[in-house]
Design an enzyme around this catalytic site. Structure first.
Site, PDB file in Angstrom:
ATOM      1  N   ASP A 130      -2.005   4.809   7.800  1.00 57.09           N
ATOM      2  CA  ASP A 130      -2.327   6.026   8.539  1.00 57.09           C
ATOM      3  C   ASP A 130      -2.779   5.635   9.942  1.00 57.09           C
ATOM      4  O   ASP A 130      -1.966   5.466  10.847  1.00 57.09           O
ATOM      5  CB  ASP A 130      -3.398   6.814   7.776  1.00 57.09           C
ATOM      6  CG  ASP A 130      -3.657   8.209   8.351  1.00 57.09           C
ATOM      7  OD1 ASP A 130      -3.480   8.413   9.565  1.00 57.09           O
ATOM      8  OD2 ASP A 130      -4.071   9.088   7.584  1.00 57.09           O
TER       9      ASP A 130
ATOM     10  N   ASP B 107       0.856  -1.176   0.000  1.00 56.96           N
ATOM     11  CA  ASP B 107       0.000   0.000   0.000  1.00 56.96           C
ATOM     12  C   ASP B 107       0.899   1.235   0.000  1.00 56.96           C
ATOM     13  O   ASP B 107       2.091   1.144   0.299  1.00 56.96           O
ATOM     14  CB  ASP B 107      -0.926   0.003   1.216  1.00 56.96           C
ATOM     15  CG  ASP B 107      -2.189   0.837   1.014  1.00 56.96           C
ATOM     16  OD1 ASP B 107      -2.315   1.516  -0.019  1.00 56.96           O
ATOM     17  OD2 ASP B 107      -3.053   0.802   1.911  1.00 56.96           O
ATOM     18  N   ASP B 108       0.315   2.381  -0.318  1.00 56.12           N
ATOM     19  CA  ASP B 108       1.097   3.613  -0.330  1.00 56.12           C
ATOM     20  C   ASP B 108       1.381   4.108   1.084  1.00 56.12           C
ATOM     21  O   ASP B 108       2.460   4.603   1.375  1.00 56.12           O
ATOM     22  CB  ASP B 108       0.405   4.708  -1.152  1.00 56.12           C
ATOM     23  CG  ASP B 108      -1.017   5.034  -0.688  1.00 56.12           C
ATOM     24  OD1 ASP B 108      -1.583   4.308   0.152  1.00 56.12           O
ATOM     25  OD2 ASP B 108      -1.580   6.027  -1.197  1.00 56.12           O
TER      26      ASP B 108
END
Length: 168
Positions: free
Chosen positions: A105, A101-102
């Protein structure tokens, strides 16, 4: 975005490509995987780069929707599950799978994906403190109150100096 996030961290295409290649470099020293599960949509670009660099040809996606208006994280919906063919690789324990994933969070999305593939290796380009414990490998950590502007979400525009914008 995390509650109260105020700091902007714009990422250019060049920087993102370098960071994603750095992730691939780090992953190359850890092990080999039979497949990548890409967390869409943010994971699409780093997955393409990691897959190329590591020579991985089996790429699956898992669609988890959480940011419904780009800045407000709402309820999580698995809108596209992982295929059983990929889950069943290497005896079905997921250890032959790399999840990409980027960003991690708050960790809400990562938790959902971890439940699907608990023994997979989870890698992100960027990590924030709340989600960092849920990933195995990442490149850059940013503070929880930072909003990352990815190159696919932005266009060229004037940016006022930090001192004038009240940040910093």
């Amino acid at each position: 975005m995390s509650p109260g996030a105020e700091k902007a961290f714009p990422v250019s295409w060049d920087q993102f490509h370098r960071d994603a290649r750095a992730l691939a470099w780090r992953l190359a020293g850890i092990g080999t995987w039979q497949a990548i599960v890409c967390v869409t949509r943010g994971g699409l670009v780093p997955t393409a780069i990691v897959a190329r660099e590591l020579g991985i040809r089996i790429i699956e996606t898992v669609g988890v929707a959480s940011y419904h208006d780009y800045k407000t994280q709402g309820s999580l919906d698995v809108i596209k599950p992982v295929s059983h063919k990929v889950i069943d690789l290497n005896g079905g324990d997921g250890s032959a799978v790399l999840i990409v994933d980027d960003l991690v969070d708050t960790g809400k999305t990562a938790r959902v994906v971890r439940e699907i593939l608990p023994k997979a290796h989870f890698a992100t380009v960027y990590a924030k403190p709340m989600g960092r414990p849920l990933v195995d490998t990442f490149i850059t950590e940013v503070s929880q109150d930072t909003w990352i502007y990815f190159p696919w979400d932005t266009g060229l525009a004037f940016q006022p100096p930090i001192a004038q914008s009240g940040g910093g």
